[in-house]
Write an enzyme that holds these catalytic residues in place. Structure first.
Site, PDB file in Angstrom:
ATOM      1  CE  LYS A 126      -0.055  38.136  68.270  1.00 52.64           C
ATOM      2  NZ  LYS A 126       0.313  38.608  69.607  1.00 52.64           N
ATOM      3  CG  ASN A 171       2.173  33.658  68.735  1.00 50.63           C
ATOM      4  OD1 ASN A 171       1.840  32.493  68.576  1.00 50.63           O
ATOM      5  ND2 ASN A 171       3.018  34.020  69.663  1.00 50.63           N
ATOM      6  CG  ASP A 211       1.735  36.018  72.462  1.00 50.04           C
ATOM      7  OD1 ASP A 211       2.937  36.050  72.131  1.00 50.04           O
ATOM      8  OD2 ASP A 211       0.853  36.693  71.887  1.00 50.04           O
TER       9      ASP A 211
HETATM   10  P1  NAP Z   1      -4.609  45.414  72.571  1.00 47.78           P
HETATM   11  O1  NAP Z   1      -5.392  44.172  72.314  1.00 47.78           O
HETATM   12  O2  NAP Z   1      -4.735  46.574  71.666  1.00 47.78           O
HETATM   13  O3  NAP Z   1      -4.942  45.884  74.088  1.00 47.78           O
HETATM   14  C1  NAP Z   1      -4.433  47.099  74.574  1.00 47.78           C
HETATM   15  C2  NAP Z   1      -4.739  47.210  76.085  1.00 47.78           C
HETATM   16  O4  NAP Z   1      -4.180  48.446  76.556  1.00 47.78           O
HETATM   17  C3  NAP Z   1      -6.246  47.251  76.396  1.00 47.78           C
HETATM   18  O5  NAP Z   1      -6.470  46.689  77.653  1.00 47.78           O
HETATM   19  C4  NAP Z   1      -6.492  48.768  76.415  1.00 47.78           C
HETATM   20  O6  NAP Z   1      -7.626  49.141  77.156  1.00 47.78           O
HETATM   21  C5  NAP Z   1      -5.240  49.253  77.107  1.00 47.78           C
HETATM   22  N1  NAP Z   1      -5.002  50.667  76.818  1.00 47.78           N
HETATM   23  C6  NAP Z   1      -4.519  51.213  75.675  1.00 47.78           C
HETATM   24  N2  NAP Z   1      -4.448  52.552  75.778  1.00 47.78           N
HETATM   25  C7  NAP Z   1      -4.914  52.859  77.026  1.00 47.78           C
HETATM   26  C8  NAP Z   1      -5.099  54.089  77.733  1.00 47.78           C
HETATM   27  N3  NAP Z   1      -4.783  55.274  77.179  1.00 47.78           N
HETATM   28  N4  NAP Z   1      -5.586  54.039  78.991  1.00 47.78           N
HETATM   29  C9  NAP Z   1      -5.902  52.840  79.557  1.00 47.78           C
HETATM   30  N5  NAP Z   1      -5.756  51.645  78.928  1.00 47.78           N
HETATM   31  C10 NAP Z   1      -5.272  51.659  77.677  1.00 47.78           C
HETATM   32  O7  NAP Z   1      -3.035  45.096  72.611  1.00 47.78           O
HETATM   33  P2  NAP Z   1      -2.324  43.741  73.082  1.00 47.78           P
HETATM   34  O8  NAP Z   1      -2.023  42.906  71.908  1.00 47.78           O
HETATM   35  O9  NAP Z   1      -3.101  43.166  74.212  1.00 47.78           O
HETATM   36  O10 NAP Z   1      -0.904  44.304  73.599  1.00 47.78           O
HETATM   37  C11 NAP Z   1      -0.811  45.062  74.789  1.00 47.78           C
HETATM   38  C12 NAP Z   1       0.660  45.390  75.081  1.00 47.78           C
HETATM   39  O11 NAP Z   1       1.386  44.193  75.313  1.00 47.78           O
HETATM   40  C13 NAP Z   1       1.371  46.094  73.919  1.00 47.78           C
HETATM   41  O12 NAP Z   1       2.229  47.071  74.468  1.00 47.78           O
HETATM   42  C14 NAP Z   1       2.190  44.992  73.268  1.00 47.78           C
HETATM   43  O13 NAP Z   1       3.353  45.481  72.635  1.00 47.78           O
HETATM   44  C15 NAP Z   1       2.542  44.157  74.492  1.00 47.78           C
HETATM   45  N6  NAP Z   1       2.840  42.750  74.158  1.00 47.78           N
HETATM   46  C16 NAP Z   1       4.068  42.262  74.521  1.00 47.78           C
HETATM   47  C17 NAP Z   1       4.364  40.939  74.272  1.00 47.78           C
HETATM   48  C18 NAP Z   1       5.724  40.421  74.691  1.00 47.78           C
HETATM   49  O14 NAP Z   1       6.147  39.398  74.159  1.00 47.78           O
HETATM   50  N7  NAP Z   1       6.372  41.063  75.644  1.00 47.78           N
HETATM   51  C19 NAP Z   1       3.428  40.093  73.649  1.00 47.78           C
HETATM   52  C20 NAP Z   1       2.181  40.611  73.301  1.00 47.78           C
HETATM   53  C21 NAP Z   1       1.891  41.958  73.572  1.00 47.78           C
HETATM   54  P3  NAP Z   1      -9.059  49.315  76.426  1.00 47.78           P
HETATM   55  O15 NAP Z   1      -9.644  47.925  76.328  1.00 47.78           O
HETATM   56  O16 NAP Z   1      -9.811  50.208  77.311  1.00 47.78           O
HETATM   57  O17 NAP Z   1      -8.791  49.916  75.072  1.00 47.78           O
END
Ligand code: NAP
Length: 277
Positions: free
Chosen positions: A70, A91, A107
């Protein structure tokens, strides 16, 4: 493209087999009686640019981009929307007839339209929003919430510097709170969003204490597997209005489908069923 060529679109990521986008777009092609195909493609970073430059020649009108490409596609695209630049990721790509690749991020659009459809009384201006997480999805959510007039955003992330970087970038309407005190940001919030991957199948649980949630607050989770996360179950029990994350996935696909295939698709119960199939 010659008139009889069938328009192709798809999604590029790695891995890609989990993606629900093919079911969504193929459903819309079918219900709208359109010719076209939507194909999942597992492409690694080294091959990404070459693949993207080749796809238009074989009939592709555009593609969705997912993890881990992305951010990378912003360097490859010829034109990037302001919104994608602000979010720092794209995206959706549109392959224009002049050969240029146009990158956008839908998004935030998907996030807001999911809330508008499933919580029609939700008012972004009613009070502060609490955001858990500061990753890529959080950036899209913050951009769209600021756009629709949320007065303040309280944000908490395990890695505090990531939240602080968002504060620096997005400005004074953001306030950063330590992860150990994340429960406190719920007390004032009219809108609560989990943008972390916590609570997703196969990931650790979201352990933020929820007793501060206000009755009547809007609570939504970007995680959609499971559809009803523990956060949504508990928020509902506490009298909050809840919206699951699947609708965001469906709504973010709308502008792309319209640009590629020329028809604005409906997000309805049949679309949800197609995505869950
Ligand atoms: P990302 O950039 O990898 O960010 C992940 C986030 O989760 C960060 O804030 C990270 O914190 C936190 N995290 C991960 N493991 C953790 C843990 N063990 N304890 C505390 N915090 C933790 O991913 P993203 O793209 O933002 O996506 C995040 C979620 O949203 C995913 O589940 C994805 O599938 C979902 N999503 C859904 C949609 C939809 O259309 N519904 C669209 C986009 C994303 P740190 O910064 O501390 O690592």
């Amino acid at each position: 493209m010659s008139e009889d060529k069938i328009p192709l679109a798809g999604v590029i990521g790695s891995p890609i087999s989990h993606s629900k986008s093919p079911q969504i777009h193929m459903h819309w092609l079918k219900v709208n009686g359109l010719r076209g195909h939507y194909i999942p493609m597992d492409v690694n970073t080294d091959n990404l640019e070459r693949v993207l430059r080749t796809l238009p020649d074989i009939g592709f009108v555009g593609v969705n981009i997912t993890i881990p490409h992305k951010e990378k596609v912003l360097e490859i695209a010829d034109l990037v929307t302001d919104r994608a630049t602000l979010i720092g990721a794209a995206n959706t790509l549109i392959f224009r007839k002049d050969g240029n690749i146009h990158a956008d991020n839908t998004d935030g659009y998907g996030f807001i339209n999911n809330l508008r459809q499933n919580a029609p009384d939700w008012d972004a201006t009613a009070g502060p929003a609490a955001i858990l997480g500061a990753g890529g999805a959080a950036r899209a959510v913050i951009t769209s919430l600021l756009d629709v007039g949320v007065p303040e955003i309280l944000i908490s992330n395990r890695t505090k510097v990531r939240a602080e970087a968002l504060r620096t970038e997005f400005g004074k309407r953001l306030k950063v709170v330590d992860w150990v005190q994340a429960g406190n940001i719920l007390e004032e919030a009219a809108t609560v969003v989990n943008t972390t991957s916590l609570g997703m199948l196969g990931k650790p649980a979201l352990r933020v204490p929820l007793d501060g949630l206000q009755k009547g607050a809007l609570v939504t989770d970007l995680v959609y597997a499971p559809l009803k996360t523990q956060l949504l179950i508990e928020a509902e029990e506490m009298g909050c209005v809840t919206v699951d994350g699947l609708g965001m996935l469906l709504h973010q696909a709308v502008p792309a489908f319209e640009r590629w295939f020329g028809v604005r698709p409906e997000v309805d119960s049949a679309t949800r069923a197609a995505a869950l199939r």
